[in-house]
Each structure stands twice: as structure tokens, then as C-alpha cells.
Design an enzyme around this catalytic site. Sequence first.
Site, PDB file in Angstrom:
ATOM      1  N   LYS A  22       0.841  -1.212   0.000  1.00 30.94           N
ATOM      2  CA  LYS A  22       0.000   0.000   0.000  1.00 30.94           C
ATOM      3  C   LYS A  22       0.868   1.251   0.000  1.00 30.94           C
ATOM      4  O   LYS A  22       0.619   2.193  -0.754  1.00 30.94           O
ATOM      5  CB  LYS A  22      -0.905  -0.022   1.244  1.00 30.94           C
ATOM      6  CG  LYS A  22      -1.546   1.306   1.575  1.00 30.94           C
ATOM      7  CD  LYS A  22      -2.434   1.233   2.799  1.00 30.94           C
ATOM      8  CE  LYS A  22      -1.744   1.490   4.110  1.00 30.94           C
ATOM      9  NZ  LYS A  22      -1.418   2.886   4.408  1.00 30.94           N
ATOM     10  N   ASN A  23       1.899   1.257   0.844  1.00 33.73           N
ATOM     11  CA  ASN A  23       2.692   2.479   1.001  1.00 33.73           C
ATOM     12  C   ASN A  23       3.630   2.745  -0.175  1.00 33.73           C
ATOM     13  O   ASN A  23       4.248   3.795  -0.246  1.00 33.73           O
ATOM     14  CB  ASN A  23       3.489   2.445   2.322  1.00 33.73           C
ATOM     15  CG  ASN A  23       2.572   2.642   3.513  1.00 33.73           C
ATOM     16  OD1 ASN A  23       1.389   2.943   3.351  1.00 33.73           O
ATOM     17  ND2 ASN A  23       3.104   2.474   4.715  1.00 33.73           N
ATOM     18  N   CYS A 116      -4.284  12.603  12.916  1.00 38.87           N
ATOM     19  CA  CYS A 116      -5.060  11.381  12.713  1.00 38.87           C
ATOM     20  C   CYS A 116      -4.991  10.552  13.977  1.00 38.87           C
ATOM     21  O   CYS A 116      -4.477  11.009  14.998  1.00 38.87           O
ATOM     22  CB  CYS A 116      -4.547  10.612  11.508  1.00 38.87           C
ATOM     23  SG  CYS A 116      -3.016   9.782  11.851  1.00 38.87           S
ATOM     24  N   ARG A 121       0.891  14.415  13.201  1.00 40.65           N
ATOM     25  CA  ARG A 121       1.349  14.286  11.822  1.00 40.65           C
ATOM     26  C   ARG A 121       1.477  15.631  11.090  1.00 40.65           C
ATOM     27  O   ARG A 121       0.758  15.909  10.118  1.00 40.65           O
ATOM     28  CB  ARG A 121       0.444  13.317  11.070  1.00 40.65           C
ATOM     29  CG  ARG A 121       0.302  12.022  11.842  1.00 40.65           C
ATOM     30  CD  ARG A 121      -0.236  10.916  11.041  1.00 40.65           C
ATOM     31  NE  ARG A 121       0.736  10.297  10.173  1.00 40.65           N
ATOM     32  CZ  ARG A 121       0.513   9.165   9.511  1.00 40.65           C
ATOM     33  NH1 ARG A 121      -0.637   8.563   9.623  1.00 40.65           N
ATOM     34  NH2 ARG A 121       1.432   8.649   8.740  1.00 40.65           N
ATOM     35  N   ASP A 305       5.108   0.762  12.137  1.00 36.89           N
ATOM     36  CA  ASP A 305       3.913   0.063  11.645  1.00 36.89           C
ATOM     37  C   ASP A 305       3.841  -1.383  12.147  1.00 36.89           C
ATOM     38  O   ASP A 305       2.790  -2.020  12.036  1.00 36.89           O
ATOM     39  CB  ASP A 305       3.874   0.073  10.108  1.00 36.89           C
ATOM     40  CG  ASP A 305       3.480   1.434   9.564  1.00 36.89           C
ATOM     41  OD1 ASP A 305       3.125   2.324  10.358  1.00 36.89           O
ATOM     42  OD2 ASP A 305       3.530   1.627   8.334  1.00 36.89           O
ATOM     43  N   ARG A 397      -8.316  -0.645   5.471  1.00 37.55           N
ATOM     44  CA  ARG A 397      -7.464   0.347   4.791  1.00 37.55           C
ATOM     45  C   ARG A 397      -6.128  -0.265   4.360  1.00 37.55           C
ATOM     46  O   ARG A 397      -5.480   0.273   3.469  1.00 37.55           O
ATOM     47  CB  ARG A 397      -7.180   1.541   5.722  1.00 37.55           C
ATOM     48  CG  ARG A 397      -8.366   2.465   5.928  1.00 37.55           C
ATOM     49  CD  ARG A 397      -7.952   3.690   6.742  1.00 37.55           C
ATOM     50  NE  ARG A 397      -6.605   4.068   6.371  1.00 37.55           N
ATOM     51  CZ  ARG A 397      -5.609   4.299   7.222  1.00 37.55           C
ATOM     52  NH1 ARG A 397      -5.805   4.239   8.508  1.00 37.55           N
ATOM     53  NH2 ARG A 397      -4.412   4.618   6.782  1.00 37.55           N
TER      54      ARG A 397
HETATM   55  C1  UD1 Z   1       4.740   6.827   6.384  1.00 38.95           C
HETATM   56  C2  UD1 Z   1       3.867   5.608   6.238  1.00 38.95           C
HETATM   57  C3  UD1 Z   1       3.365   5.140   7.607  1.00 38.95           C
HETATM   58  C4  UD1 Z   1       4.549   4.923   8.534  1.00 38.95           C
HETATM   59  C5  UD1 Z   1       5.437   6.155   8.577  1.00 38.95           C
HETATM   60  C6  UD1 Z   1       6.709   5.951   9.383  1.00 38.95           C
HETATM   61  C7  UD1 Z   1       2.837   5.918   4.064  1.00 38.95           C
HETATM   62  C8  UD1 Z   1       1.584   6.164   3.288  1.00 38.95           C
HETATM   63  N1  UD1 Z   1       2.719   5.943   5.396  1.00 38.95           N
HETATM   64  O1  UD1 Z   1       3.933   7.870   6.937  1.00 38.95           O
HETATM   65  O2  UD1 Z   1       2.650   3.923   7.421  1.00 38.95           O
HETATM   66  O3  UD1 Z   1       4.051   4.684   9.839  1.00 38.95           O
HETATM   67  O4  UD1 Z   1       5.836   6.514   7.244  1.00 38.95           O
HETATM   68  O5  UD1 Z   1       7.421   4.889   8.895  1.00 38.95           O
HETATM   69  O6  UD1 Z   1       3.882   5.632   3.505  1.00 38.95           O
HETATM   70  N2  UD1 Z   1       7.049  14.570  10.710  1.00 38.95           N
HETATM   71  C9  UD1 Z   1       7.227  15.899  11.002  1.00 38.95           C
HETATM   72  N3  UD1 Z   1       7.055  16.812   9.996  1.00 38.95           N
HETATM   73  C10 UD1 Z   1       6.738  16.450   8.731  1.00 38.95           C
HETATM   74  C11 UD1 Z   1       6.573  15.081   8.441  1.00 38.95           C
HETATM   75  C12 UD1 Z   1       6.734  14.151   9.449  1.00 38.95           C
HETATM   76  O7  UD1 Z   1       7.505  16.277  12.137  1.00 38.95           O
HETATM   77  O8  UD1 Z   1       6.612  17.326   7.872  1.00 38.95           O
HETATM   78  C13 UD1 Z   1       7.205  13.556  11.780  1.00 38.95           C
HETATM   79  C14 UD1 Z   1       5.898  12.805  12.070  1.00 38.95           C
HETATM   80  O9  UD1 Z   1       5.080  13.499  12.968  1.00 38.95           O
HETATM   81  C15 UD1 Z   1       6.408  11.511  12.644  1.00 38.95           C
HETATM   82  C16 UD1 Z   1       7.707  11.278  11.866  1.00 38.95           C
HETATM   83  O10 UD1 Z   1       8.071  12.534  11.313  1.00 38.95           O
HETATM   84  O11 UD1 Z   1       6.712  11.678  13.997  1.00 38.95           O
HETATM   85  C17 UD1 Z   1       7.602  10.239  10.785  1.00 38.95           C
HETATM   86  O12 UD1 Z   1       6.649  10.636   9.839  1.00 38.95           O
HETATM   87  P1  UD1 Z   1       6.764  10.286   8.286  1.00 38.95           P
HETATM   88  O13 UD1 Z   1       7.995   9.495   8.035  1.00 38.95           O
HETATM   89  O14 UD1 Z   1       6.553  11.535   7.515  1.00 38.95           O
HETATM   90  O15 UD1 Z   1       5.517   9.345   8.090  1.00 38.95           O
HETATM   91  P2  UD1 Z   1       4.443   9.374   6.920  1.00 38.95           P
HETATM   92  O16 UD1 Z   1       5.117   9.635   5.609  1.00 38.95           O
HETATM   93  O17 UD1 Z   1       3.298  10.237   7.302  1.00 38.95           O
END
Ligand code: UD1
Length: 416
Positions: A22-23, A116, A121, A305, A397
Site C-alpha cells: 500500500k505504502n 489522525c 502528523r 507500523d 485500509r
Molecule cells: C509513512 C507511512 C506510515 C509509517 C510512517 C513511518 C505511508 C503512506 N505511510 O507515513 O505507514 O508509519 O511513514 O514509517 O507511507 N514529521 C514531522 N514533519 C513532517 C513530516 C513528518 O515532524 O513534515 C514527523 C511525524 O510526525 C512523525 C515522523 O516525522 O513523527 C515520521 O513521519 P513520516 O515518516 O513523515 O511518516 P508518513 O510519511 O506520514
Amino acid sequence: MAKYRIRGEQKLEGDIRVKGAKNSALPVLAAVLLSEKPVILHDIPKLIDIDNMVLILSSIGCKIKREGNTLIVDPSSVNSWVIPDKYVKEIRSSIVMLGAVLARMKKALITYPGGCEIGQRPINLHLQGLKKLGVKINDSHGYLECQADRLVGANIHLDYPSVGATENIMLAATKAEGTTVIRNAAKEPEIIDLQNFINSMGGRVAGAGSNTITIKGVESFHGSEYRVLPDRIVAGTYLAAAAITGSEITISNVNFEHIQSMVTKLREAGCSIINFNNSVRIKAPTRLRAIEHTKTYPYPGFPTDMQALLMSMLTVAQGTSIITENIFENRFKHVPEMIRMGANIRTEGKIAVIQGVNRLKGAQVNASDLRGGAALVLAGLNAEGETIVENIHHIDRGYEGLEQKLRSLGADIERL
Ligand code: UD1
């Protein structure tokens, strides 16, 4: 609301195949927008998140046909840069559309995705990176209005290796003038898959999988036929299902390297695991052993995850295990539900201490997020008596046909 009824204490046996991730499929679907030519994508799982992504693409002008697990996408008549609110609210990862729509249209309008179930996030790193590429962002009344006269390559250092920010910047940079370098980039296998897909359409991305990614802008992309990589979290889920039920099963379509951190933990818990021909065979002991301390980290660390799924196993392991959740601040929602099933877990901030019990007991529990919900299903497979898992739309999902696959392995599970 749909629910699962599970009658536990059944051993699992047999073979299952894991579908595409999915990711990976989500950012790959966004990346289709870079091209004007049709793209064929194989092994796309049938999931609500994917359906919503398909609806977003249709709403901005893509023509999409599904044939089983293959999607045929024609992005030639994309005519809108407005990403509809209702889908963004339902599928947070649709934020990755921003980079792709900007690359294609030089503008984009998207609602702020907000927090969420698992945490706040923020998307500050996505937006900082896009601004460096020349995007002007007006954040007003919950909407992000983004526009760029020109996208220009830049040096971007991420404060944290965010998966989504790395993907969004990669996508926006593919058509920028000059070269973009992302430092402290996320190293997840899904980032490599996105690079490979972009390059299969004529892009020039290098370095994914390391912490420095270089994107040379190109003017146009061609069509492609591509198979997304296998879902490592789904594979890990079935491994944990075998572990918690003391079973022996085989899972095919697995990239063994991508599940190393989970395999290490399963072996520590006493499981024997072998890897052959893109498959993995697990044989779990009658009683698992506790695992001293697991901390979630960005890849190749132990994935957040998998945290809830590992915890469900450890609730019945002999001894005391500790888990620290470093990535998301609200990812222990499964804990009170597991306690209702007889688990002995204490949490303090981001640390959970799990004292293993012999066996869990069936109860009525609530899935409040995707992986936490799947972890409750695993707990139900172990438990004595009947477990009802409510709100399983969260689980839908991320898992295609979870109950069919588990039933084919001998589990007693039905959707009510
Ligand atoms: C993706 C995955 C999710 C997985 C996560 C971490 C997808 C669709 N989802 O989510 O399943 O749990 O990676 O492996 O691929 N953060 C910030 N600022 C930002 C972006 C992120 O502070 O602009 C922080 C987040 O709050 C979190 C951490 O960085 O604490 C990791 O987030 P991120 O790697 O961005 O996860 P996602 O891409 O949302």
C-alpha cells in the site's frame, strides 16, 4: 459498522501470498501524474486507501481501469489542480499528491490534512522542501494554495527523514530545472520503489535507499508498466500471526531484506525462520520468549507500523518485554483493548512494559487504527473463547482479504 468474530486457539497451517505494498502503491499512483502517457501498474492491493487515491486521480481528470490487481491509468487529460477535501480527510497520505500535482500543473490546492488516530502528523518538512523548490504556499482557512512560476532544483536538508516529505519533494523535483539533492532523506524500501517507478517513466532519480537522493529534472515522461514491491508490513503481520498461534506457515512474495528487523525479533522470541525463492517459512515454538527491548526507528530500524503487531505477540511470551514507540506520539491505543483481553501491559509515555501471560481471553474490543486493529485480530487468534473486533474499516485500509487469508490458514474468523 463491520466487525470480526474470531474464535481463537486454532493453529495456522499452509501458504499465502502477499500483494503489493500500500505504502508504495500510493506514491506510485501520485507519480503517474508526471507522465502524459498511459501507465500499467501490477499487484496493486484492493484497499480502501487505494480506492480513495483512484477517486482523487479520477476527479482531476485521469482515466482509470482496474483489472484484478492491475490498474491502467491514462493521465493524458488531467485538467485540475484541486485535490478534493473529502478524500484528503479520509486518506492522509493523499498529501503526496501535492508534489505530483505541482510537478504537472505548477499549482495545487489541497486541504490541510491535519492529525489522525496515531498522532498530530505535521507536514512542515514537506512544505519547507517545496518552498525551496520555488513553490509559494498560502496557508489560509485550512487550505494550502500552492503555486510556482518555475520549479527550480535546490539543496534540501530534512530535519528528520520523513517518508512523506521525501516522496513529496522527489515528486515535485522530477520536472524542476536543474538538480535537487535531498539530504537526511528517508531510506524506506518504498522510497526506492518510487525512484524505480519514476525512472521507468524516464526520470533521473538516484540514491534512494541511502540518505542522499539526487533528482535531475527532466522535461517529459513516457508511459510505463510497473509492479510495486511486496508489502513488508503485511508479510510481518502474517509472521506475527504464526508466532502468536505457535504455527508453521509459508508466505510468498516477500523481500527478505525488507523484513530483517522483524525477523530478528521473531528469532529472538524463539521462532525459526527460513528464506527461499522470495518466500519465508516460519515455525513458531509452543511458547514465545520475551524480547528485551524493541525501539521503533526509521528504516532499517524496527518499523512503527509493526509495533502493535509485535506487542500482540509479546503479550503471550514468557517473561517481560519492553517496547519504545519513537515515531508517533499516540500509537498505543491498542493497549487498553489488549488489557481487556487479559494482557498485562503498563505504559508510561512512549514506553510499554509487557509481562507475558499464558493465553489471552476473548473479549469485545475496538480497532482504532489500522495496525492496532490488525494487532487485535492477532490477539483474537490466540485468545480462549470468542473475540469481537469492532470498527474493522480501519483494518480494511491496509489488508486485502485478511479474513479470507487467515481462514485459508485454518483460523476461525468471520466478518459480521
Ligand atoms: C509513512 C507511512 C506510515 C509509517 C510512517 C513511518 C505511508 C503512506 N505511510 O507515513 O505507514 O508509519 O511513514 O514509517 O507511507 N514529521 C514531522 N514533519 C513532517 C513530516 C513528518 O515532524 O513534515 C514527523 C511525524 O510526525 C512523525 C515522523 O516525522 O513523527 C515520521 O513521519 P513520516 O515518516 O513523515 O511518516 P508518513 O510519511 O506520514
